[in-house]
Design a protein around this motif. Structure first.
Motif, PDB file in Angstrom:
ATOM      1  N   ASN A  67      11.034   0.352  -4.231  1.00 51.55           N
ATOM      2  CA  ASN A  67      10.500   1.715  -4.249  1.00 51.55           C
ATOM      3  C   ASN A  67       8.995   1.713  -4.017  1.00 51.55           C
ATOM      4  N   ALA A  68       8.295   0.803  -4.713  1.00 50.76           N
ATOM      5  CA  ALA A  68       6.836   0.728  -4.579  1.00 50.76           C
ATOM      6  C   ALA A  68       6.448   0.367  -3.153  1.00 50.76           C
ATOM      7  N   ASN A  69       7.216  -0.520  -2.527  1.00 46.52           N
ATOM      8  CA  ASN A  69       6.946  -0.918  -1.146  1.00 46.52           C
ATOM      9  C   ASN A  69       7.043   0.271  -0.198  1.00 46.52           C
ATOM     10  N   LYS A  70       8.034   1.130  -0.423  1.00 44.95           N
ATOM     11  CA  LYS A  70       8.218   2.305   0.438  1.00 44.95           C
ATOM     12  C   LYS A  70       7.217   3.404   0.091  1.00 44.95           C
ATOM     13  N   LEU A  71       6.926   3.565  -1.201  1.00 42.93           N
ATOM     14  CA  LEU A  71       6.043   4.642  -1.651  1.00 42.93           C
ATOM     15  C   LEU A  71       4.616   4.478  -1.145  1.00 42.93           C
ATOM     16  N   LYS A  72       4.167   3.223  -1.010  1.00 42.38           N
ATOM     17  CA  LYS A  72       2.768   3.026  -0.617  1.00 42.38           C
ATOM     18  C   LYS A  72       2.491   3.560   0.780  1.00 42.38           C
ATOM     19  N   ALA A  73       3.553   3.753   1.592  1.00 45.70           N
ATOM     20  CA  ALA A  73       3.380   4.291   2.949  1.00 45.70           C
ATOM     21  C   ALA A  73       3.609   5.802   3.008  1.00 45.70           C
ATOM     22  N   MET A  74       3.957   6.411   1.861  1.00 47.85           N
ATOM     23  CA  MET A  74       4.242   7.843   1.830  1.00 47.85           C
ATOM     24  C   MET A  74       2.989   8.631   1.475  1.00 47.85           C
ATOM     25  N   THR A  75       2.982   9.895   1.845  1.00 50.13           N
ATOM     26  CA  THR A  75       1.856  10.756   1.506  1.00 50.13           C
ATOM     27  C   THR A  75       1.878  11.064   0.013  1.00 50.13           C
ATOM     28  N   PRO A  76       0.729  11.373  -0.597  1.00 47.18           N
ATOM     29  CA  PRO A  76       0.670  11.624  -2.044  1.00 47.18           C
ATOM     30  C   PRO A  76       1.648  12.693  -2.516  1.00 47.18           C
ATOM     31  N   ILE A  77       1.822  13.766  -1.730  1.00 50.51           N
ATOM     32  CA  ILE A  77       2.704  14.849  -2.181  1.00 50.51           C
ATOM     33  C   ILE A  77       4.160  14.385  -2.262  1.00 50.51           C
ATOM     34  N   TRP A  78       4.586  13.532  -1.295  1.00 47.59           N
ATOM     35  CA  TRP A  78       5.961  13.046  -1.320  1.00 47.59           C
ATOM     36  C   TRP A  78       6.146  11.935  -2.346  1.00 47.59           C
ATOM     37  N   GLN A  79       5.072  11.186  -2.603  1.00 51.27           N
ATOM     38  CA  GLN A  79       5.125  10.230  -3.705  1.00 51.27           C
ATOM     39  C   GLN A  79       5.390  10.960  -5.021  1.00 51.27           C
ATOM     40  N   LYS A  80       4.647  12.053  -5.224  1.00 53.03           N
ATOM     41  CA  LYS A  80       4.807  12.826  -6.462  1.00 53.03           C
ATOM     42  C   LYS A  80       6.198  13.433  -6.548  1.00 53.03           C
ATOM     43  N   LEU A 238       9.856  13.280   4.014  1.00 55.98           N
ATOM     44  CA  LEU A 238      11.242  13.610   3.722  1.00 55.98           C
ATOM     45  C   LEU A 238      12.198  12.480   4.080  1.00 55.98           C
ATOM     46  N   GLY A 239      11.970  11.837   5.227  1.00 59.94           N
ATOM     47  CA  GLY A 239      12.855  10.748   5.619  1.00 59.94           C
ATOM     48  C   GLY A 239      12.826   9.610   4.616  1.00 59.94           C
ATOM     49  N   ALA A 240      11.609   9.204   4.212  1.00 59.66           N
ATOM     50  CA  ALA A 240      11.474   8.126   3.229  1.00 59.66           C
ATOM     51  C   ALA A 240      12.052   8.546   1.885  1.00 59.66           C
ATOM     52  N   PHE A 241      11.891   9.836   1.542  1.00 62.68           N
ATOM     53  CA  PHE A 241      12.428  10.364   0.282  1.00 62.68           C
ATOM     54  C   PHE A 241      13.953  10.228   0.249  1.00 62.68           C
ATOM     55  N   ILE A 242      14.611  10.625   1.353  1.00 59.02           N
ATOM     56  CA  ILE A 242      16.076  10.519   1.432  1.00 59.02           C
ATOM     57  C   ILE A 242      16.511   9.060   1.345  1.00 59.02           C
ATOM     58  N   TYR A 243      15.794   8.200   2.063  1.00 65.98           N
ATOM     59  CA  TYR A 243      16.109   6.764   2.042  1.00 65.98           C
ATOM     60  C   TYR A 243      16.053   6.225   0.613  1.00 65.98           C
ATOM     61  N   LEU A 244      14.987   6.556  -0.123  1.00 64.80           N
ATOM     62  CA  LEU A 244      14.835   6.051  -1.488  1.00 64.80           C
ATOM     63  C   LEU A 244      15.896   6.608  -2.421  1.00 64.80           C
ATOM     64  N   MET A 283       7.487   1.494 -13.935  1.00 64.71           N
ATOM     65  CA  MET A 283       7.128   0.254 -13.243  1.00 64.71           C
ATOM     66  C   MET A 283       6.740   0.529 -11.797  1.00 64.71           C
ATOM     67  N   THR A 284       7.459   1.464 -11.164  1.00 61.72           N
ATOM     68  CA  THR A 284       7.154   1.814  -9.779  1.00 61.72           C
ATOM     69  C   THR A 284       5.734   2.348  -9.656  1.00 61.72           C
ATOM     70  N   ILE A 285       5.364   3.281 -10.544  1.00 64.57           N
ATOM     71  CA  ILE A 285       4.011   3.857 -10.517  1.00 64.57           C
ATOM     72  C   ILE A 285       2.963   2.771 -10.728  1.00 64.57           C
ATOM     73  N   MET A 286       3.200   1.878 -11.692  1.00 66.86           N
ATOM     74  CA  MET A 286       2.247   0.812 -11.993  1.00 66.86           C
ATOM     75  C   MET A 286       2.065  -0.115 -10.789  1.00 66.86           C
ATOM     76  N   LEU A 287       3.169  -0.453 -10.130  1.00 66.04           N
ATOM     77  CA  LEU A 287       3.095  -1.353  -8.976  1.00 66.04           C
ATOM     78  C   LEU A 287       2.299  -0.734  -7.834  1.00 66.04           C
ATOM     79  N   VAL A 288       2.477   0.586  -7.623  1.00 66.90           N
ATOM     80  CA  VAL A 288       1.770   1.261  -6.522  1.00 66.90           C
ATOM     81  C   VAL A 288       0.291   1.419  -6.841  1.00 66.90           C
ATOM     82  N   GLU A 289      -0.020   1.930  -8.033  1.00 67.33           N
ATOM     83  CA  GLU A 289      -1.419   2.224  -8.373  1.00 67.33           C
ATOM     84  C   GLU A 289      -2.267   0.959  -8.480  1.00 67.33           C
TER      85      GLU A 289
END
Length: 363
Positions: A67-80, A238-244, A283-289
């Motif tokens: 999740n963290a690997n995918k989230l780091k490439a997403m925009t902040p709004i979609w991360q949230k 949205l695409g990354a969101f659906i994937y996750l 854990m996901t949030i910690m890994l990304v931040e």
């Protein structure tokens, strides 16, 4: 890239997870008391909720890394959105609605009847869930296998942990459809071992899992491409969101089915696994931040190897029972070894977290 907050202690990331733990365990104890009217029943339900939470964390730690690997490439709004809406889907959708839907389809009854069955006849409910294990394992195992293989069969991948193996996979990545071919070969092998009606069910379910992965990839790419055309601010979402979300669902199959080995009570299962899901989110949030994946260069590799092993275990579970503790400890061990390898690399190359953060910021 998710904005890095000022340095926060590790415990700070788990504040909400700890709050949910206290509330969840209290609720679990209340469910046990309400069911049995005894202190022993309350203590048993309390204990099972705690064990299920640990089971979910052990099974899903690799999920947090992916999740963290995918989230780091997403925009902040979609991360949230993923970290808020996603946890609702993970806890309520996969831990409550999904098992009810399986029972409703398998028993050919309505959702409310399935809920009533879970509340009044938990043994019958558990039997129906267990009977659906084969197609779930085939579907989820195939999806996760494609996730793992796609990571390694990538000709642009230049960081290798198990060098001889990953270099070979990176080299063969130029062959179109190599991942799909490997998955289909395994599907044929396991279906031949099953035989009869079970083999047919396995093949169909595995094909649906493969198609789901491919459709998510295609739809995700189209959605993200259309968003890029609309505005810069909409990118990455949205695409990354659906994937996750589909990935989370695939990870959840094993935990939900395995939970019935401890209890047949849907509500205790939902509480215990829900607590675990909150820790995965934290854990996901910690890994990304903290840019943890950038500093520990082999951590991702360990997670994706764990995914591949989990997918094979899900296939093997169609032939024999494998305790969930083996699955969880196996994945955790791989991630632990990859972390240790990363630390050794950093010491050898004298790489510091600050160096890695500067490098990531520049790239």
């Amino acid at each position: 890239m998710m904005r890095r907050a000022p340095h926060k202690p590790t415990l700070g990331y788990f504040k909400w997870a700890l709050i949910v733990t206290l509330l969840g365990l209290a609720l679990g104890g209340w469910v046990g008391w309400n069911m049995t009217g005894t202190m022993a029943g309350m203590a048993t339900a309390f204990f099972i909720c705690a064990v299920l939470a640990v089971l979910e964390i052990s099974l899903s730690f690799d999920n947090a890394i992916v999740n963290a690997n995918k989230l780091k490439a997403m925009t902040p709004i979609w991360q949230k959105r993923f970290l808020t809406w996603g946890i609702v889907v993970a806890v309520f959708g996969m831990r409550i609605i999904f098992p009810l839907a399986i029972v409703a389809v398998a028993a050919r009854i309505g959702p409310l009847e399935a809920l009533q069955l879970a509340a009044t006849q938990p043994e019958a409910y558990a039997r129906i869930m267990q009977s659906a294990h084969l197609p779930i394992a085939a579907f989820g195992g195939t999806f996760l296998m494609m996730v793992g293989l796609t990571y390694f069969f990538n000709h642009e991948k230049d960081i290798h942990w198990i060098v001889f193996l990953e270099k070979a996979m990176s080299h063969f990545a130029t062959i179109k459809g190599v991942e799909i071919s490997l998955v289909l070969i395994l599907v044929l092998i396991f279906s031949s071992l099953l035989g009869g009606e079970e083999a047919t069910t396995f093949i169909y379910s595995a094909i649906y899992g493969l198609l789901t992965f491919l459709l998510v990839e295609v739809v995700g790419g189209l959605l993200d491409a259309s968003q890029k055309a609309l505005s810069e601010a909409a990118r990455g979402g949205l695409g990354a969101f659906i994937y996750l979300e589909v990935l989370d669902a695939s990870f959840s199959f094993d935990g939900v089915i395995g939970a019935f080995a401890l209890t047949q009570n849907l509500f205790i299962i939902a509480i215990g696994l829900g607590i675990g899901a909150m820790y995965v989110r934290s854990m996901t949030i910690m890994l990304v931040e903290n840019a943890t994946l950038a500093h520990y260069r082999y951590l991702e590799h360990g997670a994706f190897y764990a995914i591949l092993i989990l997918s094979v275990i899900m296939y093997v579970q169609t032939l024999m029972h494998i305790p969930e503790v083996v699955t969880g400890l196996g994945g955790a061990a791989l991630i632990g070894i990859s972390l240790w390898s990363s630390i050794r690399y950093n010491k050898r190359e004298q790489v510091t977290p600050r160096d890695e953060k500067i490098r990531v910021g520049e790239s």
